[in-house]
Design an enzyme around this catalytic site. Structure first.
Site, PDB file in Angstrom:
ATOM      1  CD1 TRP A  21      49.280  43.293  50.448  1.00 63.22           C
ATOM      2  CD2 TRP A  21      49.021  45.462  50.914  1.00 63.22           C
ATOM      3  NE1 TRP A  21      49.399  43.986  49.276  1.00 63.22           N
ATOM      4  CE2 TRP A  21      49.236  45.322  49.532  1.00 63.22           C
ATOM      5  CE3 TRP A  21      48.827  46.740  51.441  1.00 63.22           C
ATOM      6  CZ2 TRP A  21      49.287  46.427  48.672  1.00 63.22           C
ATOM      7  CZ3 TRP A  21      48.866  47.821  50.580  1.00 63.22           C
ATOM      8  CH2 TRP A  21      49.085  47.668  49.230  1.00 63.22           C
ATOM      9  CD  GLU A  34      44.313  41.215  46.648  1.00 62.12           C
ATOM     10  OE1 GLU A  34      43.777  41.683  45.631  1.00 62.12           O
ATOM     11  OE2 GLU A  34      45.527  40.928  46.706  1.00 62.12           O
ATOM     12  CD  GLN A  39      37.690  49.041  38.891  1.00 65.18           C
ATOM     13  OE1 GLN A  39      38.247  49.564  37.943  1.00 65.18           O
ATOM     14  NE2 GLN A  39      36.732  48.166  38.750  1.00 65.18           N
ATOM     15  CB  THR A  40      42.918  51.704  43.728  1.00 65.51           C
ATOM     16  OG1 THR A  40      41.506  51.880  43.676  1.00 65.51           O
ATOM     17  CG2 THR A  40      43.534  52.973  44.262  1.00 65.51           C
ATOM     18  CE1 TYR A  79      35.172  52.506  39.873  1.00 62.60           C
ATOM     19  CE2 TYR A  79      37.304  53.321  40.613  1.00 62.60           C
ATOM     20  CZ  TYR A  79      36.425  53.045  39.593  1.00 62.60           C
ATOM     21  OH  TYR A  79      36.779  53.300  38.299  1.00 62.60           O
ATOM     22  CE1 TYR A 117      42.878  39.912  41.447  1.00 61.62           C
ATOM     23  CE2 TYR A 117      41.582  41.426  42.784  1.00 61.62           C
ATOM     24  CZ  TYR A 117      42.810  40.955  42.352  1.00 61.62           C
ATOM     25  OH  TYR A 117      43.955  41.498  42.839  1.00 61.62           O
ATOM     26  CG  ASP A 135      44.451  41.768  38.232  1.00 61.74           C
ATOM     27  OD1 ASP A 135      45.077  41.048  37.416  1.00 61.74           O
ATOM     28  OD2 ASP A 135      45.007  42.621  38.944  1.00 61.74           O
ATOM     29  CB  CYS A 205      55.958  35.512  25.598  1.00 62.63           C
ATOM     30  SG  CYS A 205      54.711  36.756  25.239  1.00 62.63           S
ATOM     31  CB  SER A 299      34.269  54.237  35.801  1.00 62.36           C
ATOM     32  OG  SER A 299      33.029  54.045  36.419  1.00 62.36           O
TER      33      SER A 299
HETATM   34  S1  SF4 Z   1      57.453  38.692  26.878  1.00 60.51           S
HETATM   35 FE1  SF4 Z   1      56.577  40.737  26.715  1.00 60.51          FE
HETATM   36  S2  SF4 Z   1      54.473  40.419  26.047  1.00 60.51           S
HETATM   37 FE2  SF4 Z   1      55.244  38.432  26.735  1.00 60.51          FE
HETATM   38  S3  SF4 Z   1      54.537  38.320  28.832  1.00 60.51           S
HETATM   39 FE3  SF4 Z   1      56.607  39.166  28.860  1.00 60.51          FE
HETATM   40  S4  SF4 Z   1      56.388  41.410  28.818  1.00 60.51           S
HETATM   41 FE4  SF4 Z   1      54.413  40.476  28.250  1.00 60.51          FE
END
Ligand code: SF4
Length: 353
Positions: A21, A34, A39-40, A79, A117, A135, A205, A299
């Site tokens: 797609w 989508e 769930q897949t 589902y 979503y 999601d 992060c 589920s």
């Molecule tokens: S640094 Fe690690 S925890 Fe942070 S978004 Fe990337 S993979 Fe995820």
């Protein structure tokens, strides 16, 4: 554009997986994919998607199809309400939108089976609308990225993340941005063993900086999944098998299976077999042989399916309980009926000689 967004888009440009797609992202193909991807996993969806598009290449063909044919192509994907909704939505698109998949997030939300979503994914990927699609993958990535020590299923968390992303989603490439976050969640920021050293978001992060990746999202003990004993009766009479069709409104609605049902507390398996067959189909039987058991997890509950061969003693077929109709079916026709995975396993294990 925030630096992490740019890094994410660059990463996606290099690491995006080939998917049918994605080659030619028509609104119809994006919508079907989508719905299947809910769930897949991607690898599971690809052959189903290819078969579905080959049989129903556009909205009009899908809208005109029998529901049985749609469910048959969905068999094994689980589902099944997604398939019934997809079929109803195709009819609504033909009836109310001139056969064109709507291009507005708000209009997409009015179609059966399309929640926030899926509407956001279609609007962004097929129509370049800047709507974040959130999601489970995106919830995990963003809760880690922002250092949110929360249960991602708790009320308000998805809305908070959607609001955060809506201020940062690039207007120039919203579809790529949404797909990049999902792809990152699937390939790098995985539930276990996140590959932070390969992640484009690492410099910003919070979870990585705080060495808290394995603690985010918070793990919350879920209620134990209940277990039920269920009967299935294989009744062969005058060369044909008895099948019942599940009501539209029930779980696995529209699928065909062998008559049966749940065992009541204290009931013997043989008594439950006779009772549930009668209630489901109107046919009275005596169980003659236990073929075996199958275990399956849905589920929200697990079942042990006790499969009996049974002989008809009387009664007339009619739908009852969870079933809308009932038929005697030629053995060769079993392959054409859309069945839940457990009924298909009964056919494959005990009825193929
Ligand atoms: S640094 Fe690690 S925890 Fe942070 S978004 Fe990337 S993979 Fe995820």
């Amino acid at each position: 554009m925030p630096r992490w967004v740019l890094a994410l888009l660059r990463w996606f440009n290099t690491h995006r997986r080939a998917m049918p797609w994605r080659d030619a992202p028509s609104p119809y193909a994006v919508w079907i994919s989508e719905m299947m991807l809910q769930q897949t996993q991607v690898e599971t969806v690809i052959p189903y998607f290819d078969r579905f598009i080959a049989r129903f290449p556009d909205v009009a063909t899908l809208a005109e199809a029998d529901q049985d044919a749609v469910l048959k192509l969905w068999e094994g994907l689980g589902y099944y309400s997604r398939a019934r909704s997809l079929h109803r939505a195709a009819q609504a698109i033909v009836g109310q939108h001139k056969g064109l998949v709507p291009d507005r997030y708000e209009t997409l939300l009015t179609l059966p089976g399309i929640g926030p979503y899926t509407a956001a994914a279609i609007a962004s990927i097929a129509f370049d609308q800047a709507t974040p699609s959130v999601d489970g993958n995106v919830l995990r990535v963003m809760s880690r990225f922002r250092g949110m020590r929360v249960d991602i299923k708790a009320a308000g968390v998805a809305d908070d993340i959607r609001s955060y992303l809506s201020k940062r989603i690039p207007r120039s490439s919203p579809g790529d941005f949404n797909q990049a976050l999902m792809e990152l969640g699937a390939l790098v920021c995985r539930p276990k063993n996140a590959l932070c050293e390969q992640c484009p978001l690492r410099p910003s992060c919070k979870a990585a900086q705080q060495h808290a990746v394995s603690e985010i999202p918070l793990k919350v003990a879920r209620a134990k999944v209940p277990h039920v004993d269920v009967l299935a009766l294989v009744v062969l009479h005058r060369g044909r098998y008895l099948l019942v069709k599940r009501k539209e409104t029930k779980m696995l609605g529209g699928l065909w299976e062998f008559p049966g049902g749940k065992r009541e507390p204290g009931e013997t398996l043989a008594a439950a077999a006779a009772r549930t067959c009668r209630e489901a189909s109107g046919v009275t039987v005596v169980p003659v042989k236990k073929l075996g058991i199958l275990n399956h997890a849905y589920s929200h509950f697990k079942i042990t399916l006790h499969v009996f061969e049974a002989a008809r003693t009387g009664g007339r077929i009619r739908g009852g309980g969870d079933y809308s109709s009932c038929e005697w079916v030629q053995p060769l026709a079993l392959a054409q009926r859309a069945m839940p995975i457990t009924a298909r396993r009964v056919v494959n294990r005990w009825l193929r000689s």
